[in-house]
Design a protein around this motif. Structure first.
Motif, short mmCIF file in Angstrom:
data_model
loop_
_atom_site.label_atom_id
_atom_site.label_comp_id
_atom_site.label_asym_id
_atom_site.label_seq_id
_atom_site.Cartn_x
_atom_site.Cartn_y
_atom_site.Cartn_z
N LYS A 133 40.63 19.79 49.23
CA LYS A 133 39.85 21.00 49.46
C LYS A 133 39.37 20.95 50.91
CE LYS A 133 37.16 22.76 46.31
NZ LYS A 133 36.01 22.99 45.39
N PHE A 134 39.58 22.05 51.62
CA PHE A 134 39.25 22.11 53.03
C PHE A 134 37.84 22.66 53.26
CE2 PHE A 134 43.88 22.72 52.54
CZ PHE A 134 44.30 21.53 53.10
N ASN A 135 37.39 22.62 54.51
CA ASN A 135 36.02 23.03 54.78
C ASN A 135 35.81 24.54 54.70
OD1 ASN A 135 37.33 23.73 57.12
ND2 ASN A 135 36.16 22.38 58.46
N ASP A 136 36.87 25.31 54.49
CA ASP A 136 36.71 26.74 54.21
C ASP A 136 36.75 27.00 52.71
OD1 ASP A 136 39.36 26.26 53.66
OD2 ASP A 136 40.15 27.83 54.98
N PHE A 137 36.72 25.89 51.91
CA PHE A 137 36.68 25.91 50.45
C PHE A 137 38.01 26.34 49.80
CE2 PHE A 137 32.24 25.83 51.55
CZ PHE A 137 31.72 24.96 50.61
N LYS A 138 39.04 26.53 50.59
CA LYS A 138 40.36 26.73 50.03
C LYS A 138 40.96 25.36 49.72
CE LYS A 138 41.22 31.16 52.29
NZ LYS A 138 42.10 31.92 53.21
N GLN A 139 41.85 25.31 48.74
CA GLN A 139 42.40 24.02 48.34
C GLN A 139 43.90 24.09 48.15
OE1 GLN A 139 40.07 23.48 44.70
NE2 GLN A 139 41.91 23.80 43.47
N THR A 140 44.51 22.93 48.13
CA THR A 140 45.95 22.84 47.92
C THR A 140 46.26 21.64 47.05
OG1 THR A 140 48.11 22.85 49.03
CG2 THR A 140 46.43 21.39 49.95
N THR A 141 47.33 21.72 46.29
CA THR A 141 47.77 20.59 45.47
C THR A 141 49.26 20.36 45.68
OG1 THR A 141 48.19 22.02 43.55
CG2 THR A 141 46.03 20.98 43.68
N ILE A 142 49.64 19.09 45.65
CA ILE A 142 51.04 18.68 45.74
C ILE A 142 51.31 17.73 44.58
CG2 ILE A 142 52.76 17.44 47.09
CD1 ILE A 142 52.12 19.91 48.48
N GLU A 143 52.44 17.92 43.89
CA GLU A 143 52.74 17.05 42.75
C GLU A 143 54.20 16.64 42.77
OE1 GLU A 143 53.71 19.91 39.03
OE2 GLU A 143 51.60 19.94 39.69
N HIS A 144 54.49 15.54 42.05
CA HIS A 144 55.87 15.06 41.94
C HIS A 144 56.01 14.28 40.64
CE1 HIS A 144 59.67 13.02 42.87
NE2 HIS A 144 59.85 13.96 43.78
N ARG A 145 57.18 14.37 40.03
CA ARG A 145 57.43 13.65 38.79
C ARG A 145 57.31 12.15 39.01
NH1 ARG A 145 60.13 16.29 34.68
NH2 ARG A 145 61.12 14.33 34.06
N SER A 146 56.73 11.47 38.02
CA SER A 146 56.58 10.02 38.10
C SER A 146 56.25 9.49 36.71
CB SER A 146 55.47 9.63 39.07
OG SER A 146 55.27 8.23 39.10
N ASP A 147 56.72 8.28 36.39
CA ASP A 147 56.41 7.70 35.08
C ASP A 147 55.49 6.49 35.19
OD1 ASP A 147 58.12 5.87 36.18
OD2 ASP A 147 59.70 6.08 34.68
N GLU A 148 54.92 6.27 36.37
CA GLU A 148 53.93 5.21 36.56
C GLU A 148 53.07 5.57 37.76
OE1 GLU A 148 55.88 1.56 37.36
OE2 GLU A 148 56.83 2.24 39.20
N ILE A 149 51.85 5.03 37.79
CA ILE A 149 50.95 5.29 38.91
C ILE A 149 51.42 4.49 40.13
CG2 ILE A 149 48.60 5.13 39.77
CD1 ILE A 149 47.61 5.48 36.93
#
Length: 359
Positions: A291-307
């Motif tokens: 989340k940025f200082n203008d309160f907008k946010q972004t998410t990025i994801e990717h498939r994975s079967d372990e942390i």
């Protein structure tokens, strides 16, 4: 035709604080983090809402809107305890209960014989019992389908209820604003408005093919909601879909190394939460949220079967490409959970039981 009640507590956290500390009554209060530590409002009472204070708002901004706002630290253990009292009242009427959070739930009372089988009377009784046993008020919506029950519970707040009878549905949805439908946020509402769609009635007269082409699966759902259709049942045992942890930073950060340092500090807590609440489930993806200082946010994801810390680093770098000279005020990491694991486990157990019985 089902009978669905949606119960929603009125400004729940703030109401508990006013109940336990009577000196707060009549004053604008909010439960949330301190403004000097970049806290966020969790909920606020109706006096504070008159100044424009809202949930998820930065505490510092809320204080600018309402200089007399009293910030109260949250007491989650108390809120959970009271929620258990409320849940026990629900169970007096039905086992088909779908909690959405500590302060709201769906109840299917279709086959309940209390109150002559009247969902309207049951909703009123439940609200009365909540007040007698906890000192708190609740609002309720009654309808044949879930999404309309949820909308109805907001129409006579606080401490009221609204009933949508089956025969009322066509007229009710015709003038219903699309932004009242769960899942229609600001961005989607604007896209619909660009097409000249503002109410369910507008959708009813719009070509289905165009809506499906532009919105896909959501378009199909919207077509149903515009007709007052919602085939979803009540799910007492909802599977957790994800586990995550996030932190709001005391000061904005901007560099990759700063973000990596914060992320590393979140990993142990994420692992602990996964072990505690989803130890029999495999993960399906990893997600990084900024989340940025203008309160907008972004998410990025990717498939994975372990942390994997390495994968979190990669996702973080990709997310930072969207920073555009903005400071970062919040970092979060999470994992999606593979819901198929429990199904497969049940199938395996069933096969084993059949073998034990000689089948």
């Amino acid at each position: 035709m089902r009978k669905i009640i949606h119960i929603d507590m009125d400004c729940y956290f703030a109401a508990v604080e006013m109940r336990d500390f009577p000196e707060l009554r009549g004053k604008p209060i909010a439960v949330g983090g301190r403004s000097d530590r970049r806290g966020v409002i969790s909920t606020c009472n109706y006096e504070a809402r008159e100044y424009g204070v809202r949930s998820a708002m930065a505490s510092a901004y809320a204080l600018r809107l309402c200089p007399d706002l009293i910030l109260v630290p949250g007491r989650m253990a108390v809120y959970k305890s009271v929620s258990q009292q409320i849940q026990s009242i629900f169970r007096q009427y039905t086992d088909l209960i779908e909690p959405l959070s500590l302060d709201e739930a769906y109840l299917d009372v279709t086959d309940c014989q209390f109150s002559q089988g009247s969902a309207t009377l049951m909703a009123a009784e439940i609200r009365d019992k909540i007040f007698v046993e906890t000192g708190l008020t609740a609002s309720a919506g009654v309808a044949p389908v879930k999404f309309l029950a949820k909308i109805a519970s907001d129409l006579n707040k606080p401490n009221g209820q609204y009933v949508i009878l089956p025969q009322m549905i066509p007229e009710f949805v015709k003038t219903l604003s699309l932004n009242k439908i769960p899942g229609v946020g600001k961005v989607t509402a604007q896209k619909l408005a660009d097409l000249g769609l503002h109410t369910c009635g507008d959708v009813q007269g719009f070509p289905d093919a165009i809506l499906l082409a532009k919105f896909g699966k959501f378009g199909a759902s919207l077509l149903e909601r515009a007709q007052g259709i919602d085939a979803r049942g009540i799910y007492p045992h909802r599977e957790r879909k994800s586990v995550g942890v996030e932190t709001t930073l005391a000061k904005d950060i901007v560099t990759l190394s700063q973000c990596q340092s914060v992320m590393e500090s979140l990993i142990p807590e994420l692992s602990k939460r996964v072990q505690r609440s989803a130890k029999d489930r495999k993960i399906s993806k990893q997600v990084v949220k900024l989340k940025f200082n203008d309160f907008k946010q972004t998410t990025i994801e990717h498939r994975s079967d372990e942390i994997s810390l390495t994968l979190f680093y990669i996702l973080l770098e990709q997310a930072l490409e969207r920073r555009h000279d903005r400071g970062i005020r919040l970092i979060g990491i999470s994992v999606g959970l593979n819901h198929e694991d429990n199904n497969q486990k049940r199938i395996t157990e069933l096969k084993k039981a059949q073998l034990d019985l000689g089948f």
